[in-house]
Each structure stands twice: as C-alpha cells, then as structure tokens.
Design an enzyme around this catalytic site. Structure first.
Site, PDB file in Angstrom:
ATOM      1  N   CYS A   1       0.831  -1.213   0.000  1.00  0.00           N
ATOM      2  CA  CYS A   1       0.000   0.000   0.000  1.00  0.00           C
ATOM      3  C   CYS A   1       0.857   1.251   0.000  1.00  0.00           C
ATOM      4  CB  CYS A   1      -0.903   0.008   1.225  1.00  0.00           C
ATOM      5  SG  CYS A   1      -1.999   1.434   1.231  1.00  0.00           S
TER       6      CYS A   1
ATOM      7  N   CYS B   1      -0.973   5.848   7.103  1.00  0.00           N
ATOM      8  CA  CYS B   1      -2.335   5.437   7.437  1.00  0.00           C
ATOM      9  C   CYS B   1      -2.268   4.461   8.615  1.00  0.00           C
ATOM     10  CB  CYS B   1      -2.967   4.755   6.229  1.00  0.00           C
ATOM     11  SG  CYS B   1      -4.518   3.942   6.597  1.00  0.00           S
TER      12      CYS B   1
ATOM     13  N   CYS C   1      -3.471  -0.342   8.741  1.00  0.00           N
ATOM     14  CA  CYS C   1      -2.613  -1.538   8.825  1.00  0.00           C
ATOM     15  C   CYS C   1      -1.343  -1.148   9.575  1.00  0.00           C
ATOM     16  CB  CYS C   1      -2.177  -1.992   7.441  1.00  0.00           C
ATOM     17  SG  CYS C   1      -3.512  -2.569   6.414  1.00  0.00           S
TER      18      CYS C   1
ATOM     19  N   ASP D   1     -19.795 -13.994  23.452  1.00  0.00           N
ATOM     20  CA  ASP D   1     -18.978 -13.270  22.470  1.00  0.00           C
ATOM     21  C   ASP D   1     -19.072 -11.774  22.781  1.00  0.00           C
ATOM     22  OD1 ASP D   1     -17.593 -12.374  20.279  1.00  0.00           O
ATOM     23  OD2 ASP D   1     -19.076 -12.995  18.788  1.00  0.00           O
TER      24      ASP D   1
ATOM     25  N   CYS E   1     -12.466 -10.837  21.327  1.00  0.00           N
ATOM     26  CA  CYS E   1     -11.608 -10.005  20.466  1.00  0.00           C
ATOM     27  C   CYS E   1     -10.579  -9.268  21.313  1.00  0.00           C
ATOM     28  CB  CYS E   1     -12.460  -9.050  19.639  1.00  0.00           C
ATOM     29  SG  CYS E   1     -13.569  -8.052  20.626  1.00  0.00           S
TER      30      CYS E   1
END
Ligand SMILES: C[S@@+](CC[C@H](N)C(=O)[O-])C[C@H]1O[C@@H](n2cnc3c(N)ncnc32)[C@H](O)[C@@H]1O
Length: 472
Positions: free
Chosen positions: A79, A85, A88, A402, A429
């Site tokens: 990228c 950015c 990522c 979850d 998560c």
C-alpha cells in the site's frame, strides 16, 4: 549499552534498539536491562534508531526513526499509504510472522494474567485471503487533510476522504486505495471524491462542526458482487446527493443499495438518527455457509466473512452438539452464531443489548426457516441477576459468549458457572480481558479444553480467539 546507561534513559533520547517481538496493539518490543521499550513502527528482527517520547518507571515508549538492520521477516508493503495510514500497522511484516506474534501475545496474556505458567494454544487458523478481505469500510470526509511529511504539497487543502491519522481526531489522510477492502471499493471512493468536489459539496469540519459530508461507509457482500453505500451527512438534503447517486449507479451495477444516514450530533460516528433510502434496497444480504443474513447500514456483522465461517466452525465443533442440547448465545448480535448452532441443537436462546440487533436476529431466523431459536433484549451485565429468566428457560447445556472488547462484567463471569452448562465457549476479540474472565470460569469448576486463534484481521493488531471450557 551499560546498566547505568539503561537506567538513565530519558525522554528525548535517541537509542539503537533491537526489536524482539510485537506487543498486543502492534508496537515493537525492545529491552534495555529491566526496561521494556515499546517502539512504534518497528517489527521483530529489526534494529532501529528510535526516539524516546515517554518514560515511566517500568517502561518507555519510542518511535522508530530509521532502520539500521532490516528484519529477516520484512516484506515490501503493497500500500502506498503505509505507514502513514493507521489502518494496517504491520503490513511490512511477513504474514506468517504476524500470526506467530499474535499467538505469542495470547500466550503472554494468559500466562501473565492468569498466572497460568504452562498455558498454550491448541490451534491457529490463519486467513487464506490476507488482502481485500474486509466486507465493511468507513471512510471519513473532512476539510482537514493530513500533509504527509516530505510528500508534494496537497492538491486540495480543504478536502480529504480517507482514514484518521492515528491519535488525531481532526486529521484525515486522503486515500485512493485501501488494500483491506475489495478493489471495487477503491473505485467507489475515487468516484465519490471526484463528484463531490465537482459539485462543491462541503466536507464536515470536526472542530467547528460546520459542513455537510461526514462519512462514506461501504459494505460488500457475496465476494463484493453486491455493494451498499452509506453517505453520512450532517443534515438532510437528498437533492444535493443526487449527482453522486447518479454517477455511482451508472458506473457500478454491483451497487444494490444507497442510503443516507443523517448524523446531526457532534460525536465521531458513521451512523445517524435517521436514514433515507436513495437507491435500491434498504438492506444488503450476506451469506455465511448456506445461511442468509439481512444487514442494514448500522447493524453489527463480522467484518471478514470468510474467516467468520471458520470462526463459527470452531465454535460449532467446541459445542459438540448432538441435537439434544439447549444453547444460550450471550452477546448474540444479529444472531449469526445462534443460527449456526440452531440446526444441530434442540433449542437456542440468544441475548443481546441492542434492540435492532434482536429484531434482525429474529428476522434472520425466520428467513432461514429456523424455528428453534429465540432472541431476548438483555443488558447482560445484570440481566440474569435482576430477572427470573433462568427459572423460566430450560437449563443450558452449552453457553456461548462473544462480548465486546471490555469482556464481561464480573457479576456475569461469576454467574456463568452457576448456570451449570457442560460447555462454555468464550469467543473474544481481546485476549487480556478474556484471560481475566477465564480465571473466574476456571475457579467456578471448569477446565480449558481447547484454545484457538482465528485470524480475522491480517495486517492489523486485532486478535480473535475461541476458548472451549468443560465442566470438571
Ligand atoms: C463482538 S459482538 C458479537 C456479535 C455476534 N456474536 C456475532 O458474531 O456477530 C458483541 C455484541 O455484544 C453486544 N453487547 C455489548 N454490550 C452488551 C451488554 N452489556 N449486554 C448485552 N449485549 C451487549 C453488542 O451490541 C454486540 O452485538
């Protein structure tokens, strides 16, 4: 570096540091004696020159200024917006190493948090598709673009359509490609930018709260064969958006829905108090295996469809269903786990805070002709204490949870073992909160049978895990 030099590290120092690992969150970890130094924009195996910008008693924080020796795990990031950015963080680290670092982070969280010295993972499920995997993207539109240091001066100093600069609520990096979304998403953002600039539509100013265009959110389903576009604006003026709608529908036959959410509030959120349908259907349909899910612009849905199928397969195998079991699905969202399990269980009861998600779950059960799943609106922090629902429902054989990143309320963690299920499956998560909550489940008479990472988020620091607990 001598011991004395290590203990005198100060803010403003420039150091040469070798990066051993990645910390949860994506920063490199280096050590100087007992001092741990978290280094931004550095990957394991690199030796970097880094500037210390914060020093605390047990640790310091630094930013890599230059790579002195490159890592054997370094790869060329595809990228052009990397690393400015923040989307990522580790695109320059080989994918197998990204997964290995996530594995180590989960192990460290459980060993540290739970004092569980021999904790280890049983299974790691990497992603097959490591780019273009996201089925949802939210881009911010703003009048405050970020000028990248050393780059040519911005062409347009009052417009940006892109992603937030990390740590800056006000600055947006204008982007024309994002490798996390399908390619059609890049073509859409570039066309939208062109049309709104031609039309002179005013971007929102996050400081003064003046301006019309706030966000452009995209959803892609069925491998990006179908697309939903959500233009979020500060007030209602669908006429002004007509040229955008016209240009998008003329060019992209994949666009099955364009909606306009109106967000008059100051908060930074890509959803609104009111939604206007501008084109096509108000919802978009996504498939997980052979189940169909109708999703509206503001509903929660797992952002990586292919990996969600793998995640749910891990949950299904952990539940070991024979068709006779009663399953509770806590934090069920739009009911995707519930519906996955319902076909192999006797009954499934889903519980969820957000009323619209409960309605979506009920509708999704009907659409998929699933008749043995019921959904309840519930604030789960206190729900089982404050209501007599547990007396009314059959006792669970399997409980799936979850929760969001903060994990579960201590009251609920203590209540889980009291429900008496044979199996508790904890999808998480955030390994740190999962480790904290797991200690309570273990103390309540369960043992960990299996721990799995399913990588849903390549190139980002996010981690998804599934812990299967069995009653002793
Ligand atoms: C990580 S999502 C899981 C959704 C679902 N299991 C799935 O895979 O699509 C967490 C869900 O918990 C819900 N939630 C958050 N806090 C809650 C609470 N205190 N009580 C009940 N539900 C809550 C959120 O609305 C969200 O739908």
């Amino acid at each position: 570096m001598t011991e004395q030099e290590k203990s005198t590290i100060r803010k403003g120092d420039e150091l040469e540091l070798t990066i051993d690992s990645l910390a949860y969150g994506g920063r490199g970890v280096a050590r100087a004696g007992n001092l741990v130094i978290f280094v931004k924009k550095a990957i394991p195996g690199q030796t970097v020159r880094a500037l210390v910008y914060r020093k605390k008693s047990g640790y310091a924080e630094a930013r890599a200024l230059a790579v002195i020796t490159e890592s054997p795990h370094a790869v060329e990031p595809p990228c052009k917006h990397f690393p400015t950015c923040g989307g990522c963080k580790v695109q320059q680290l080989a994918y197998d190493q990204q997964v290995e670092q996530k594995r180590q982070q989960v192990v460290a969280a459980f060993r540290r948090q739970a004092g569980w010295t021999d904790f280890d993972l049983d299974e790691v499920v990497p992603a097959e598709q490591v780019f273009n995997y996201r089925n949802k993207m939210e881009f911010t539109i703003s009048n405050r673009p970020w000028q990248v240091a050393g780059a040519p001066d911005l062409e347009n100093k009052n417009f940006a359509l892109g992603l937030h600069i990390p740590g800056r609520f006000d600055k947006i990096l204008d982007i024309n490609e994002c490798h996390l979304q399908p390619q059609v998403g890049n073509e859409i953002i570039n066309l939208v930018r062109k049309i709104v600039l031609e039309q002179g539509l005013k971007p929102y100013d996050p400081k003064t709260h003046i301006g019309f265009l706030r966000y452009l959110a995209l959803r892609f389903t069925d491998g990006a064969e179908k697309v939903m576009v959500n233009m979020v604006t500060a007030w209602e003026n669908p006429e002004a958006l007509k040229p955008v709608v016209g240009a998008l529908t003329e060019r992209f036959s994949q666009i099955v829905s364009i909606v306009n959410n109106i967000n008059t509030r100051k908060g930074d959120a890509a959803y609104g108090e009111k939604e206007i349908l501008l084109h096509g259907d108000p919802t978009i349909v996504e498939h997980l295996n052979d189940l169909a899910f109708e999703i509206s612009a503001n509903s929660f849905f797992q952002t990586n469809t292919k990996q969600a199928e793998k995640l749910y397969a891990v949950v299904l195998s952990g539940a070991a269903l024979t068709g006779e079991e009663v399953v509770y699905d806590l934090f069920c969202g739009t009911g995707s786990i519930s519906l996955f399990l319902a076909r192999q269980a006797k009954e499934v009861y889903g519980f969820e805070l957000v009323q619209s998600a409960v309605e979506d779950a009920t509708r999704n059960a009907l659409t998929n002709r699933i008749t043995n799943a019921r959904f309840y609106s519930a604030q789960l922090d206190f729900y089982f204490h404050k209501t007599d629902i547990l007396k009314k429902l059959p006792k669970p054989d399997v409980v799936v949870i979850d929760p969001p990143r903060m994990g579960i309320h201590e009251k609920l963690a203590r209540q889980l073992p009291e429900m008496g299920a044979q199996r508790i499956i904890y999808v998480s998560c955030n390994p740190t909160t999962q480790a904290r909550d797991s200690v309570i489940v273990l103390a309540g008479g369960y043992r960990l049978e299996k721990m799995t990472i399913v990588d849903m988020f390549p190139h980002t620091p996010h981690i998804e895990t599934v812990a299967v607990f069995i009653k002793n």
